[in-house]
Design an enzyme around this catalytic site. Structure first.
Site, PDB file in Angstrom:
ATOM      1  N   GLY A  69      45.426  43.005  28.722  1.00 25.66           N
ATOM      2  CA  GLY A  69      45.882  43.164  27.330  1.00 25.66           C
ATOM      3  C   GLY A  69      46.758  41.984  26.912  1.00 25.66           C
TER       4      GLY A  69
ATOM      5  N   ASN B 251      34.476  47.531  47.181  1.00 24.36           N
ATOM      6  CA  ASN B 251      35.914  47.852  47.166  1.00 24.36           C
ATOM      7  C   ASN B 251      36.330  48.967  48.135  1.00 24.36           C
ATOM      8  OD1 ASN B 251      35.516  46.019  45.133  1.00 24.36           O
ATOM      9  ND2 ASN B 251      36.700  47.092  43.586  1.00 24.36           N
TER      10      ASN B 251
ATOM     11  N   LYS C  24      28.325  46.337  37.413  1.00 23.80           N
ATOM     12  CA  LYS C  24      29.659  46.025  37.955  1.00 23.80           C
ATOM     13  C   LYS C  24      30.187  47.218  38.746  1.00 23.80           C
ATOM     14  CE  LYS C  24      33.777  43.548  37.547  1.00 23.80           C
ATOM     15  NZ  LYS C  24      34.948  44.262  37.081  1.00 23.80           N
TER      16      LYS C  24
ATOM     17  N   ASN D 137      37.337  40.786  51.319  1.00 23.90           N
ATOM     18  CA  ASN D 137      35.915  40.998  50.990  1.00 23.90           C
ATOM     19  C   ASN D 137      35.025  40.408  52.077  1.00 23.90           C
ATOM     20  OD1 ASN D 137      36.892  42.142  48.695  1.00 23.90           O
ATOM     21  ND2 ASN D 137      36.227  40.513  47.304  1.00 23.90           N
TER      22      ASN D 137
ATOM     23  N   ASN E 280      37.318  49.070  33.283  1.00 26.06           N
ATOM     24  CA  ASN E 280      36.335  48.910  34.339  1.00 26.06           C
ATOM     25  C   ASN E 280      35.723  50.284  34.658  1.00 26.06           C
ATOM     26  OD1 ASN E 280      34.916  47.410  36.181  1.00 26.06           O
ATOM     27  ND2 ASN E 280      36.531  47.417  37.726  1.00 26.06           N
TER      28      ASN E 280
ATOM     29  N   GLY F 203      49.393  45.128  29.507  1.00 23.74           N
ATOM     30  CA  GLY F 203      49.508  44.775  30.929  1.00 23.74           C
ATOM     31  C   GLY F 203      48.810  43.448  31.179  1.00 23.74           C
ATOM     32  N   SER F 204      48.026  43.370  32.253  1.00 24.33           N
ATOM     33  CA  SER F 204      47.424  42.094  32.650  1.00 24.33           C
ATOM     34  C   SER F 204      46.404  41.600  31.617  1.00 24.33           C
ATOM     35  CB  SER F 204      46.754  42.243  34.015  1.00 24.33           C
ATOM     36  OG  SER F 204      47.639  42.865  34.924  1.00 24.33           O
TER      37      SER F 204
ATOM     38  N   ASN G  92      31.262  47.137  42.610  1.00 22.76           N
ATOM     39  CA  ASN G  92      32.593  47.607  43.013  1.00 22.76           C
ATOM     40  C   ASN G  92      32.496  48.752  44.019  1.00 22.76           C
ATOM     41  OD1 ASN G  92      34.259  47.051  39.798  1.00 22.76           O
ATOM     42  ND2 ASN G  92      33.876  45.662  41.472  1.00 22.76           N
TER      43      ASN G  92
ATOM     44  N   SER H  21      40.165  44.402  44.199  1.00 24.84           N
ATOM     45  CA  SER H  21      41.198  44.975  43.315  1.00 24.84           C
ATOM     46  C   SER H  21      41.672  46.335  43.848  1.00 24.84           C
ATOM     47  CB  SER H  21      40.665  45.106  41.895  1.00 24.84           C
ATOM     48  OG  SER H  21      39.463  45.829  41.896  1.00 24.84           O
TER      49      SER H  21
HETATM   50  P1  NAD Z   1      47.518  46.886  33.904  1.00 23.11           P
HETATM   51  O1  NAD Z   1      48.002  48.031  34.724  1.00 23.11           O
HETATM   52  O2  NAD Z   1      47.985  45.523  34.256  1.00 23.11           O
HETATM   53  O3  NAD Z   1      47.872  47.123  32.381  1.00 23.11           O
HETATM   54  C1  NAD Z   1      47.701  48.359  31.747  1.00 23.11           C
HETATM   55  C2  NAD Z   1      48.851  48.524  30.777  1.00 23.11           C
HETATM   56  O4  NAD Z   1      48.634  49.695  30.006  1.00 23.11           O
HETATM   57  C3  NAD Z   1      50.214  48.697  31.469  1.00 23.11           C
HETATM   58  O5  NAD Z   1      51.130  47.769  30.925  1.00 23.11           O
HETATM   59  C4  NAD Z   1      50.632  50.139  31.093  1.00 23.11           C
HETATM   60  O6  NAD Z   1      52.021  50.291  30.929  1.00 23.11           O
HETATM   61  C5  NAD Z   1      49.903  50.276  29.763  1.00 23.11           C
HETATM   62  N1  NAD Z   1      49.735  51.674  29.350  1.00 23.11           N
HETATM   63  C6  NAD Z   1      49.290  52.726  30.069  1.00 23.11           C
HETATM   64  N2  NAD Z   1      49.329  53.854  29.332  1.00 23.11           N
HETATM   65  C7  NAD Z   1      49.807  53.498  28.117  1.00 23.11           C
HETATM   66  C8  NAD Z   1      50.091  54.215  26.928  1.00 23.11           C
HETATM   67  N3  NAD Z   1      49.889  55.532  26.841  1.00 23.11           N
HETATM   68  N4  NAD Z   1      50.589  53.535  25.864  1.00 23.11           N
HETATM   69  C9  NAD Z   1      50.808  52.222  25.933  1.00 23.11           C
HETATM   70  N5  NAD Z   1      50.560  51.457  27.031  1.00 23.11           N
HETATM   71  C10 NAD Z   1      50.065  52.111  28.109  1.00 23.11           C
HETATM   72  O7  NAD Z   1      45.919  46.959  33.918  1.00 23.11           O
HETATM   73  P2  NAD Z   1      44.867  45.759  33.873  1.00 23.11           P
HETATM   74  O8  NAD Z   1      44.812  45.092  35.206  1.00 23.11           O
HETATM   75  O9  NAD Z   1      45.095  44.924  32.648  1.00 23.11           O
HETATM   76  O10 NAD Z   1      43.516  46.584  33.746  1.00 23.11           O
HETATM   77  C11 NAD Z   1      43.044  47.134  32.533  1.00 23.11           C
HETATM   78  C12 NAD Z   1      41.560  47.439  32.747  1.00 23.11           C
HETATM   79  O11 NAD Z   1      40.863  46.193  32.911  1.00 23.11           O
HETATM   80  C13 NAD Z   1      41.282  48.246  34.033  1.00 23.11           C
HETATM   81  O12 NAD Z   1      40.223  49.136  33.821  1.00 23.11           O
HETATM   82  C14 NAD Z   1      40.869  47.171  35.041  1.00 23.11           C
HETATM   83  O13 NAD Z   1      40.012  47.645  36.076  1.00 23.11           O
HETATM   84  C15 NAD Z   1      40.132  46.189  34.142  1.00 23.11           C
HETATM   85  N6  NAD Z   1      40.083  44.817  34.669  1.00 23.11           N
HETATM   86  C16 NAD Z   1      41.227  44.189  35.050  1.00 23.11           C
HETATM   87  C17 NAD Z   1      41.160  42.878  35.526  1.00 23.11           C
HETATM   88  C18 NAD Z   1      42.402  42.128  35.946  1.00 23.11           C
HETATM   89  O14 NAD Z   1      42.277  41.011  36.464  1.00 23.11           O
HETATM   90  N7  NAD Z   1      43.598  42.639  35.755  1.00 23.11           N
HETATM   91  C19 NAD Z   1      39.920  42.231  35.613  1.00 23.11           C
HETATM   92  C20 NAD Z   1      38.756  42.911  35.197  1.00 23.11           C
HETATM   93  C21 NAD Z   1      38.854  44.219  34.727  1.00 23.11           C
HETATM   94  O1  KPL Z   2      35.369  42.994  40.980  1.00 26.87           O
HETATM   95  C1  KPL Z   2      35.738  42.952  42.130  1.00 26.87           C
HETATM   96  C2  KPL Z   2      36.991  43.670  42.487  1.00 26.87           C
HETATM   97  O2  KPL Z   2      37.671  43.305  43.446  1.00 26.87           O
HETATM   98  O3  KPL Z   2      37.294  44.627  41.752  1.00 26.87           O
HETATM   99  C3  KPL Z   2      34.883  42.232  43.158  1.00 26.87           C
HETATM  100  C4  KPL Z   2      35.502  40.910  43.520  1.00 26.87           C
HETATM  101  C5  KPL Z   2      33.502  41.959  42.571  1.00 26.87           C
HETATM  102  C6  KPL Z   2      34.685  43.066  44.391  1.00 26.87           C
HETATM  103  O4  KPL Z   2      34.025  44.257  44.091  1.00 26.87           O
END
Ligand code: NAD
Ligand code: KPL
Length: 303
Positions: free
Chosen positions: A12, A190, A182, A200, A103, A9-10, A186, A250
């Site tokens: 990954g 959030n 963190k 925010n 997260n 996803g994002s 959050n 988020s």
């Molecule tokens: P996302 O939803 O964009 O991606 C997750 C991916 O996992 C999806 O493509 C989904 O299809 C896949 N998936 C789920 N189950 C699966 C399985 N059984 N087999 C294969 N693939 C599978 O999520 P994300 O935004 O990348 O977030 C991932 C983690 O990172 C979360 O805990 C999020 O809070 C944290 N995070 C994200 C960001 C961000 O900017 N996106 C920033 C900081 C932290």
């Molecule tokens: O990490 C965040 C989120 O939106 O998940 C911030 C910007 C720190 C707010 O909690």
């Protein structure tokens, strides 16, 4: 050594694209044949950076594919992590290492309990990315990823791969403190943005509510052995509210888009930990209940 990545996803995809374009071997693990076919039809992963899109034809396979996995990046949402790792257990080579990019807290322990013989490295990231379409991800905000292993303080050799890939990172012996900090940030921001339906910055109009949550969260962090994560929490929350005033959190974005939230691994984990320590945190508990009611009303999972 190949980087296997489950959760394309994002985040990954952001990791996969940077590793692959810097010459490191990457394999994506997709959930099923339908996803694999869609990926093959798309021709690879696309990463959009500063408005420019580049496609990376990274090889992808199913969990049932034969062949050992020695290094696995788990980049699913917290609520999917355990189920995503399950079909890969039999492929893990002796001494395999996992990097858990979730997260919040709770999912990492659930995964680690299934893998008593593998090393689980935990990560806490402030990088920002979102999915514009299937297998097309926008790099939305530069950040930093802290990595660490609470059971083994020595840094792994593969940090050199992250250096080579240009993934900003640091190794810390205190990853749990980073994850708790963190989580607390959050929890203080959030849910309130969801309940007050605001960006925010809108929380500047609710200083007493933010203040009392920070006080309870600090008490929790002290009680559960994370005093460093409690240090200056309220001031940092106020700084983040100001610095990200124009952003939607988020969790706000998840709710607005009808997506499941990671509530159980944030507020849910905080409240469960407080209960385990026989600590009454009435404002945090009430926030949890109000958020669950709000999600329920919108037909979203409350866990
Ligand atoms: P996302 O939803 O964009 O991606 C997750 C991916 O996992 C999806 O493509 C989904 O299809 C896949 N998936 C789920 N189950 C699966 C399985 N059984 N087999 C294969 N693939 C599978 O999520 P994300 O935004 O990348 O977030 C991932 C983690 O990172 C979360 O805990 C999020 O809070 C944290 N995070 C994200 C960001 C961000 O900017 N996106 C920033 C900081 C932290
Ligand atoms: O990490 C965040 C989120 O939106 O998940 C911030 C910007 C720190 C707010 O909690």
């Amino acid at each position: 050594m190949t980087w296997h990545i489950v959760g394309a996803g994002s985040l990954g995809s952001l990791w996969a694209a940077r590793l692959a374009r810097n010459g490191l071997p990457v394999h994506l693990l997709l959930r099923d044949r339908v996803r694999l076919k869609a990926y093959e039809d798309a021709g690879g992963l696309t990463l959009v950076e500063q408005g420019k899109a580049h496609q990376y034809p990274i090889p992808a396979e199913l969990p049932s594919h034969p062949g050992p996995i020695s290094r696995l990046l788990v980049a699913c949402k917290a609520y999917d992590a355990e189920a995503a790792v399950q079909p890969l257990l039999q492929r893990l080579a002796p001494g395999a290492e996992l990097i858990l990019l979730q997260n919040g807290l709770g999912s990492q322990n659930a995964v680690a309990l299934r893998l008593p013989h593998a090393r689980c490295v935990l990560a806490s990231s402030t990088e920002g990315a979102f999915r514009e379409a299937d297998f097309r991800v926008v790099f939305a905000g530069h950040g930093f990823t802290w990595l660490g292993d609470p059971l083994q303080p020595a840094a792994p050799g593969w940090l050199a791969d992250l250096e080579q890939a240009g993934i900003p990172h640091g190794w810390t012996p205190d990853i749990l403190s980073r994850l708790w900090r963190k989580l607390a940030l959050n929890c203080a921001i959030n849910p309130l943005t969801v309940l007050h339906d605001c960006r925010n910055g809108g929380l500047a109009e609710h200083p007493a509510e933010v203040g009392v949550l920070c006080a309870e969260l600090s008490e929790l962090l002290q009680r559960c052995g994370q005093p460093d994560a409690a240090e200056g929490l309220h001031d940092e929350v106020l700084r983040v509210i100001q610095a990200t005033a124009a952003n939607y959190s988020s969790m706000y974005q998840d709710v607005a888009n009808g997506r499941r939230t990671e509530i159980s691994y944030l507020l849910g984990h905080a409240c469960a930990t407080a209960t385990r320590h026989r600590l009454r945190l009435p404002h945090l508990e009430s926030l949890h209940e109000r958020l669950k009611a709000h999600l329920h009303q919108r037909g979203l999972p409350v866990t």
